[in-house]
Motif scaffolding. Structure first.
Motif, PDB file in Angstrom:
ATOM      1  N   GLU A   9      -8.219  -5.030   4.720  1.00 60.07           N
ATOM      2  CA  GLU A   9      -8.384  -5.628   6.057  1.00 60.07           C
ATOM      3  C   GLU A   9      -8.442  -7.152   5.942  1.00 60.07           C
ATOM      4  O   GLU A   9      -8.978  -7.683   4.973  1.00 60.07           O
ATOM      5  CB  GLU A   9      -9.660  -5.186   6.777  1.00 60.07           C
ATOM      6  N   LYS A  13      -1.598  -9.591   7.057  1.00 64.52           N
ATOM      7  CA  LYS A  13      -0.300  -8.899   7.051  1.00 64.52           C
ATOM      8  C   LYS A  13       0.448  -9.080   8.356  1.00 64.52           C
ATOM      9  O   LYS A  13       1.655  -9.334   8.362  1.00 64.52           O
ATOM     10  CB  LYS A  13      -0.489  -7.383   6.862  1.00 64.52           C
ATOM     11  N   ARG A  47      -4.572   6.653  16.545  1.00 69.26           N
ATOM     12  CA  ARG A  47      -5.196   5.386  16.137  1.00 69.26           C
ATOM     13  C   ARG A  47      -6.570   5.216  16.794  1.00 69.26           C
ATOM     14  O   ARG A  47      -7.520   4.797  16.164  1.00 69.26           O
ATOM     15  CB  ARG A  47      -4.272   4.221  16.497  1.00 69.26           C
ATOM     16  N   PHE A  67      -3.744  10.720   9.641  1.00 67.58           N
ATOM     17  CA  PHE A  67      -2.843   9.637   9.209  1.00 67.58           C
ATOM     18  C   PHE A  67      -1.444  10.202   8.902  1.00 67.58           C
ATOM     19  O   PHE A  67      -0.424   9.595   9.218  1.00 67.58           O
ATOM     20  CB  PHE A  67      -3.383   8.915   7.977  1.00 67.58           C
ATOM     21  N   ARG A  71       2.203   9.497  10.572  1.00 67.74           N
ATOM     22  CA  ARG A  71       3.347   9.059   9.752  1.00 67.74           C
ATOM     23  C   ARG A  71       4.565   9.948   9.971  1.00 67.74           C
ATOM     24  O   ARG A  71       5.692   9.466  10.088  1.00 67.74           O
ATOM     25  CB  ARG A  71       2.924   9.050   8.274  1.00 67.74           C
ATOM     26  N   ARG A  93       1.602  -1.343   7.115  1.00 69.33           N
ATOM     27  CA  ARG A  93       0.999  -0.164   6.468  1.00 69.33           C
ATOM     28  C   ARG A  93       1.958   1.038   6.499  1.00 69.33           C
ATOM     29  O   ARG A  93       2.656   1.285   7.479  1.00 69.33           O
ATOM     30  CB  ARG A  93      -0.330   0.260   7.104  1.00 69.33           C
ATOM     31  N   SER A  97      -0.973   2.872   1.994  1.00 73.68           N
ATOM     32  CA  SER A  97      -2.311   2.813   2.605  1.00 73.68           C
ATOM     33  C   SER A  97      -3.045   4.121   2.351  1.00 73.68           C
ATOM     34  O   SER A  97      -4.253   4.138   2.087  1.00 73.68           O
ATOM     35  CB  SER A  97      -2.218   2.579   4.122  1.00 73.68           C
ATOM     36  N   THR A  98      -2.334   5.231   2.444  1.00 74.53           N
ATOM     37  CA  THR A  98      -2.975   6.534   2.205  1.00 74.53           C
ATOM     38  C   THR A  98      -3.435   6.645   0.750  1.00 74.53           C
ATOM     39  O   THR A  98      -4.535   7.128   0.465  1.00 74.53           O
ATOM     40  CB  THR A  98      -1.993   7.674   2.553  1.00 74.53           C
ATOM     41  N   TYR A 101      -6.481   3.970   0.460  1.00 74.74           N
ATOM     42  CA  TYR A 101      -7.716   4.251   1.214  1.00 74.74           C
ATOM     43  C   TYR A 101      -8.232   5.674   0.992  1.00 74.74           C
ATOM     44  O   TYR A 101      -9.396   5.881   0.673  1.00 74.74           O
ATOM     45  CB  TYR A 101      -7.503   3.999   2.720  1.00 74.74           C
ATOM     46  N   GLN A 102      -7.344   6.672   1.222  1.00 75.21           N
ATOM     47  CA  GLN A 102      -7.826   8.053   1.077  1.00 75.21           C
ATOM     48  C   GLN A 102      -7.908   8.424  -0.415  1.00 75.21           C
ATOM     49  O   GLN A 102      -8.754   9.228  -0.797  1.00 75.21           O
ATOM     50  CB  GLN A 102      -6.904   9.034   1.826  1.00 75.21           C
ATOM     51  N   ARG A 146     -11.785 -11.757  13.485  1.00 80.04           N
ATOM     52  CA  ARG A 146     -10.704 -11.358  14.395  1.00 80.04           C
ATOM     53  C   ARG A 146     -11.180 -10.281  15.368  1.00 80.04           C
ATOM     54  O   ARG A 146     -10.977 -10.390  16.575  1.00 80.04           O
ATOM     55  CB  ARG A 146      -9.513 -10.821  13.565  1.00 80.04           C
ATOM     56  N   PHE A 159     -13.173   1.308   9.730  1.00 84.47           N
ATOM     57  CA  PHE A 159     -12.973   1.031   8.303  1.00 84.47           C
ATOM     58  C   PHE A 159     -13.652  -0.269   7.876  1.00 84.47           C
ATOM     59  O   PHE A 159     -14.121  -0.375   6.743  1.00 84.47           O
ATOM     60  CB  PHE A 159     -11.483   0.997   7.955  1.00 84.47           C
TER      61      PHE A 159
END
Ligand code: TYD
Length: 228
Positions: A9, A13, A47, A67, A71, A93, A97-98, A101-102, A146, A159
């Motif tokens: 984060e 990007k 989301r 997720f 996708r 992403r 990312s999967t 993160y996962q 942000r 997250f």
């Protein structure tokens, strides 16, 4: 051409993606900018579940399959048709990312995740992945600022509120993925000022295009001033 943008984060990007889209468009290339989760209608609904800080007790596996559902739909509805129409797809992403993160973050088995990514995408992989790397504290501070400024703390903050250790594992996971596939990944030092970050992205993109399809697809040089 399919390019993904990855990183923890607050890595910047999205800003770099918008810049590169403008840059490529100024060179006459037709670009589609999209993101995960949320690049299609189904994904926008997912989301809001996945990122909302009020979503409680979502199991790691349920999170993973949401997720992946995003996708699968995103690839079939948005990404593949755009690539088939000859557009350059820039995606904020994607499969990495999967894994980060996962896999590295939540501790799910990365080989299992690779198989699920393969099933969800039909094997569609980006040819270039820009990895925005920066110290975790720095990224989280930027993301927090942000989200506060845009009033997103609650609706997108799930997250961001994970532990520092979690984000550290994600960052290291990304770096491992980049080491495993040096031809696909380009690492961008995202701790630098934004103008420097976008230059790094541009160089990585140009190097990639030179390396893979010289001459015919090199980015045209005209309109040099159109990208500033
Ligand atoms: P997003 O707002 O897109 O990221 P950023 O804050 O970097 O702009 O948030 C997406 C979040 O979802 C981010 O924390 C990473 C997470 N994520 C996963 O855990 N797995 C995935 O497969 C994807 C695509 C995202």
């Amino acid at each position: 051409m399919f390019i993904s943008f990855e990183g923890i984060e607050g890595a910047g990007k999205s800003t770099a993606l918008n810049y590169l889209a403008d840059f490529l468009q100024s060179r006459g290339l037709d670009c589609l900018s999209t993101r995960e989760p949320g690049g299609c209608t189904l994904g926008r609904n997912l989301r809001s579940i996945l990122l909302d800080a009020r979503t409680r007790n979502l199991s790691g596996r349920a999170e993973l399959f949401l997720f992946l559902a995003d996708r699968a739909q995103h690839v079939s509805e948005i990404i593949r048709p755009a690539l088939e129409a000859g557009q350059v797809v820039l995606c904020d992403r994607y499969t990495d990312s999967t894994l980060a993160y996962q896999g590295y973050g939540r501790g799910l088995d990365t080989d299992y995740l690779r198989r699920l990514n393969q099933a969800a995408t039909g094997g569609l992989q980006p040819e270039l992945t820009l990895l925005f790397d920066l110290p975790v504290r720095c990224g989280l501070m930027r993301a927090g600022e942000r989200n506060r400024a845009e009033g997103l703390m609650l609706v997108e903050g799930r997250f961001d509120s994970e532990s520092l250790d979690f984000h550290e594992r994600v960052r290291q996971g990304y770096r491992t993925l980049a080491e495993e596939e040096p031809d696909r990944f380009a690492i961008v030092d995202a701790a630098q000022p934004p103008e420097d970050v976008v230059l790094q992205c541009r160089s990585a993109l140009e190097a990639h295009m030179r390396g893979h399809e010289p001459d015919e697809t090199a980015i045209p040089e005209e309109n040099e001033d159109a990208d500033t």
